[in-house]
Structures are given as structure tokens and as C-alpha cells.
Design a protein around this motif. Structure first.
Motif, mmCIF file in Angstrom:
data_model
loop_
_atom_site.group_PDB
_atom_site.id
_atom_site.type_symbol
_atom_site.label_atom_id
_atom_site.label_comp_id
_atom_site.label_asym_id
_atom_site.label_seq_id
_atom_site.Cartn_x
_atom_site.Cartn_y
_atom_site.Cartn_z
ATOM 1 N N VAL A 186 4.226 18.266 -6.099
ATOM 2 C CA VAL A 186 2.982 18.657 -5.435
ATOM 3 C C VAL A 186 2.101 17.421 -5.293
ATOM 4 N N LEU A 187 1.785 17.080 -4.041
ATOM 5 C CA LEU A 187 1.068 15.845 -3.763
ATOM 6 C C LEU A 187 -0.444 16.054 -3.706
ATOM 7 N N ALA B 89 -1.759 15.326 5.458
ATOM 8 C CA ALA B 89 -2.050 16.389 4.493
ATOM 9 C C ALA B 89 -3.555 16.499 4.271
ATOM 10 N N GLU B 90 -3.959 17.601 3.668
ATOM 11 C CA GLU B 90 -5.367 17.746 3.277
ATOM 12 C C GLU B 90 -5.528 17.040 1.936
ATOM 13 N N SER B 91 -5.716 15.739 2.004
ATOM 14 C CA SER B 91 -5.597 14.898 0.819
ATOM 15 C C SER B 91 -6.837 14.938 -0.067
ATOM 16 N N GLN B 92 -6.574 14.971 -1.377
ATOM 17 C CA GLN B 92 -7.640 14.901 -2.371
ATOM 18 C C GLN B 92 -7.967 13.458 -2.736
ATOM 19 N N VAL B 93 -7.019 12.560 -2.502
ATOM 20 C CA VAL B 93 -7.214 11.151 -2.860
ATOM 21 C C VAL B 93 -6.842 10.279 -1.665
ATOM 22 N N PRO B 94 -7.475 9.117 -1.535
ATOM 23 C CA PRO B 94 -7.164 8.212 -0.427
ATOM 24 C C PRO B 94 -5.919 7.388 -0.724
ATOM 25 N N PRO B 95 -5.408 6.664 0.265
ATOM 26 C CA PRO B 95 -4.299 5.747 0.000
ATOM 27 C C PRO B 95 -4.717 4.668 -0.988
ATOM 28 N N THR B 96 -3.734 4.079 -1.626
ATOM 29 C CA THR B 96 -3.983 2.963 -2.529
ATOM 30 C C THR B 96 -3.464 1.686 -1.888
ATOM 31 N N VAL B 97 -4.312 0.665 -1.836
ATOM 32 C CA VAL B 97 -3.954 -0.636 -1.271
ATOM 33 C C VAL B 97 -4.182 -1.691 -2.339
ATOM 34 N N LEU B 98 -3.230 -2.587 -2.492
ATOM 35 C CA LEU B 98 -3.386 -3.689 -3.434
ATOM 36 C C LEU B 98 -4.620 -4.505 -3.038
ATOM 37 N N HIS B 99 -5.525 -4.746 -3.991
ATOM 38 C CA HIS B 99 -6.798 -5.380 -3.668
ATOM 39 C C HIS B 99 -6.673 -6.875 -3.391
ATOM 40 N N ALA C 167 0.855 -1.180 0.000
ATOM 41 C CA ALA C 167 0.000 0.000 0.000
ATOM 42 C C ALA C 167 0.895 1.235 0.000
ATOM 43 N N HIS C 168 0.328 2.373 -0.414
ATOM 44 C CA HIS C 168 1.105 3.605 -0.366
ATOM 45 C C HIS C 168 0.183 4.812 -0.369
ATOM 46 N N TRP C 169 0.764 5.941 0.021
ATOM 47 C CA TRP C 169 0.063 7.229 -0.008
ATOM 48 C C TRP C 169 1.105 8.295 -0.291
ATOM 49 N N GLY C 170 0.985 8.970 -1.411
ATOM 50 C CA GLY C 170 1.962 9.979 -1.790
ATOM 51 C C GLY C 170 2.792 9.522 -2.978
ATOM 52 N N ASP C 171 4.049 9.987 -3.025
ATOM 53 C CA ASP C 171 4.890 9.651 -4.174
ATOM 54 C C ASP C 171 6.130 8.844 -3.809
ATOM 55 N N SER C 172 6.161 8.259 -2.615
ATOM 56 C CA SER C 172 7.153 7.213 -2.370
ATOM 57 C C SER C 172 6.643 5.955 -3.055
ATOM 58 N N SER D 184 -0.099 12.357 -6.941
ATOM 59 C CA SER D 184 0.460 13.682 -7.198
ATOM 60 C C SER D 184 -0.419 14.423 -8.192
ATOM 61 N N VAL D 185 -0.272 15.749 -8.207
ATOM 62 C CA VAL D 185 -1.020 16.570 -9.154
ATOM 63 C C VAL D 185 -0.606 16.222 -10.577
ATOM 64 N N VAL D 186 0.673 15.980 -10.801
ATOM 65 C CA VAL D 186 1.143 15.610 -12.135
ATOM 66 C C VAL D 186 0.482 14.318 -12.599
ATOM 67 N N GLN D 187 0.364 13.336 -11.715
ATOM 68 C CA GLN D 187 -0.265 12.073 -12.097
ATOM 69 C C GLN D 187 -1.740 12.281 -12.439
ATOM 70 N N GLN D 188 -2.403 13.170 -11.707
ATOM 71 C CA GLN D 188 -3.795 13.471 -12.024
ATOM 72 C C GLN D 188 -3.918 14.112 -13.404
ATOM 73 N N LEU D 189 -2.969 14.987 -13.736
ATOM 74 C CA LEU D 189 -2.973 15.622 -15.058
ATOM 75 C C LEU D 189 -2.697 14.598 -16.156
ATOM 76 N N LEU D 190 -1.830 13.653 -15.880
ATOM 77 C CA LEU D 190 -1.568 12.584 -16.846
ATOM 78 C C LEU D 190 -2.832 11.775 -17.107
ATOM 79 N N HIS D 191 -3.573 11.485 -16.035
ATOM 80 C CA HIS D 191 -4.829 10.757 -16.196
ATOM 81 C C HIS D 191 -5.842 11.563 -17.011
#
Length: 262
Positions: A172-173, A179-189, A125-130, A148-155
Motif C-alpha cells: 500500500v503506497l 495517485a492521491e499521494s500523501q507524500v511528495p517525491p523524494t529527490v537527493l538534495h 529521485a523516486h516516488w513510491g516503492d521502486s 509506503s504505509v508500512v514505512q510510515q508506520l516504521l517511522h
């Protein structure tokens, strides 16, 4: 240094190594750690802190300690359990933020890998850009996607076919612990079955921003041990001589046959 993790009940052996480097910064705000609970499981994690006044280092340490402490108390091997470890870190950092004006905006990225050694399966699992990279047959098999904002723009279709390393505002995360996060952590399903020769790399952006995946693969294929792999990658980054090189931290986990008889 290498830690070899094996046991009579383990299907596979793990060889683990770590590295952290201050780079060209005034302090090191990365933090990492691992815990081996024998047949109950193995967990390693890395955090990259931010927040100024040295409080990025505090946020990273609180994050890693919360993840490993939660895993020690309840080493459940399930996606929901990994999510709970990250939210435990979120609660820990959020509780500390109001204690000082300088800590109000501290935060940390986090990435963690948990392995169930008896069945030989992995979750992360992860949250952020590590990031986490999973290598199989010496090649990147899968990797995490930055919050990250860049990843959102890529999408969204912007910057088509461009490497995020070269884009503006790449740090920019959109999500991180505290942080005041716009997206939740991602966990392998769903957990994945490990094979002999698999390798994992958990790293802060101080490594991956300065090292293409092809260079990671090349170093992996040439290395005989995980510590040598990490040292070679760190050497490549340092050799670029960037005066403001970010903190660089990484954990390597190699999977091999268990030498202990079952």
C-alpha cells in the motif's frame, strides 16, 4: 546486453544493463528506459504500474516516456530538475486518467538516476516503492526509502527492527505518479561524486521484495559484468518458485575508469 557510455570529456565510463520479467502475472506492468546525451548527461528510469485492465502498463510507459522526454529537452543536472521530471510524469498520467473509466485509477511508481559524466557526479529521485541502491566497495552504501504505509508506520515506531518485506499491507503506497499521494517525491538534495567501482541498482518491488540486500551484495561481488549481476539476482528470485511472482525489472549501472583518453 550491455551499453558502454564513455567519451573524451567523460571522467568515468558507465556500463549499463537492464532486465524485465513478467513473472507469474498475466502481463508486465513494469517499464524502463535510458537516454545518453553524451557530455550533456545520462539518465535512466524505471516505473512499476498499477490500475487494472492493463492500464498499469500504460501508466508505467507514460511515466518513463515523460521522464526521458523531459530530460532530452532540458538535461539540467540539479535536484529541482529531477523533481520537474517527476511532476511532468504526474501531469502526463493525470491528463490521461479522465479519458477512460478504466484509466481513472491508474498510477505508477518511479525511480530515476541522472549522471553528469564530465564531472562524474550523480543525482536520483523516486516516488513510491521502486528503489535505488548505491553500492560502494561491493556493499550497499545508500538506498532510497519507500513511500509506503508500512514505512510510515516504521517511522512512527511500530514494527521496530522488522523487515518491511514481511509486514502486512507492504504494497500500500503513500505516494506515486497519478495517485492521491500523501507524500511528495523524494529527490537527493545534493549530488554525489562517483568513484570507480560504484554500482547502482534501480528495481521494482518484484525484485527487492524477494531478495535481501545481502544477496544483492553477494551477487555483485561474484559478477564480472552488470548483465551477469542482474541475471543472477533474477535467477535467485525465480528459483523460489512463487506462483504469483510479481513483475521483476531492474537497471544496473556500473562505474569504471574511462578508457577514452582525455
Amino acid at each position: 546486453m550491455i551499453a558502454h557510455i564513455a567519451g573524451d570529456a567523460h571522467r568515468l565510463q558507465l556500463s549499463v544493463s537492464a532486465i524485465t520479467d513478467q513473472g507469474g502475472r498475466a502481463s508486465n506492468e513494469d517499464y524502463l528506459g535510458m537516454i545518453d546525451l553524451g557530455p550533456k548527461g545520462f539518465c535512466c528510469t524505471l516505473a512499476d504500474g498499477a490500475g487494472g485492465h492493463g492500464n498499469g502498463a500504460l501508466a508505467a510507459r507514460l511515466t518513463v516516456d515523460a521522464v526521458l522526454g523531459g530530460y532530452r529537452e532540458n538535461p539540467m543536472f540539479a535536484p529541482a530538475s529531477l523533481a520537474s521530471l517527476i511532476f511532468r510524469a504526474e501531469h502526463t498520467v493525470s491528463e490521461e486518467q479522465p479519458t477512460s473509466a478504466s484509466r481513472m485509477h491508474m498510477s505508477a511508481t518511479v525511480v530515476l538516476l541522472c549522471i553528469e559524466p564530465v564531472s562524474g557526479r550523480a543525482l536520483w529521485a523516486h516516488w513510491g516503492d521502486s528503489r535505488l541502491y548505491w553500492f560502494r566497495d561491493g556493499k550497499v552504501h545508500r538506498m532510497t526509502e519507500d513511500h509506503s504505509v508500512v514505512q510510515q508506520l516504521l517511522h512512527a515506531g511500530m514494527y521496530a527492527n522488522e523487515d518491511p518485506r514481511s509486514l502486512p499491507n507492504r504494497s500500500v503506497l503513500a505516494g506515486a505518479v497519478g495517485a492521491e499521494s500523501q507524500v511528495p517525491p523524494t529527490v537527493l538534495h545534493e549530488s554525489i561524486e562517483l568513484m570507480e567501482g560504484d554500482a547502482f541498482l534501480l528495481c521494482s518491488d518484484g525484485l527487492w521484495e524477494n531478495l535481501h540486500e545481502s544477496a544483492m551484495e553477494q551477487a555483485l561481488q561474484a559478477a564480472e559484468r552488470p548483465d551477469v549481476w542482474l541475471q543472477e539476482m533474477a535467477h535467485v528470485v525465480r528459483s523460489k518458485g512463487r506462483p504469483h511472482q510479481d513483475n521483476l525489472s531492474a537497471l544496473a549501472v556500473w562505474v569504471s575508469a574511462n578508457p577514452t583518453p582525455n
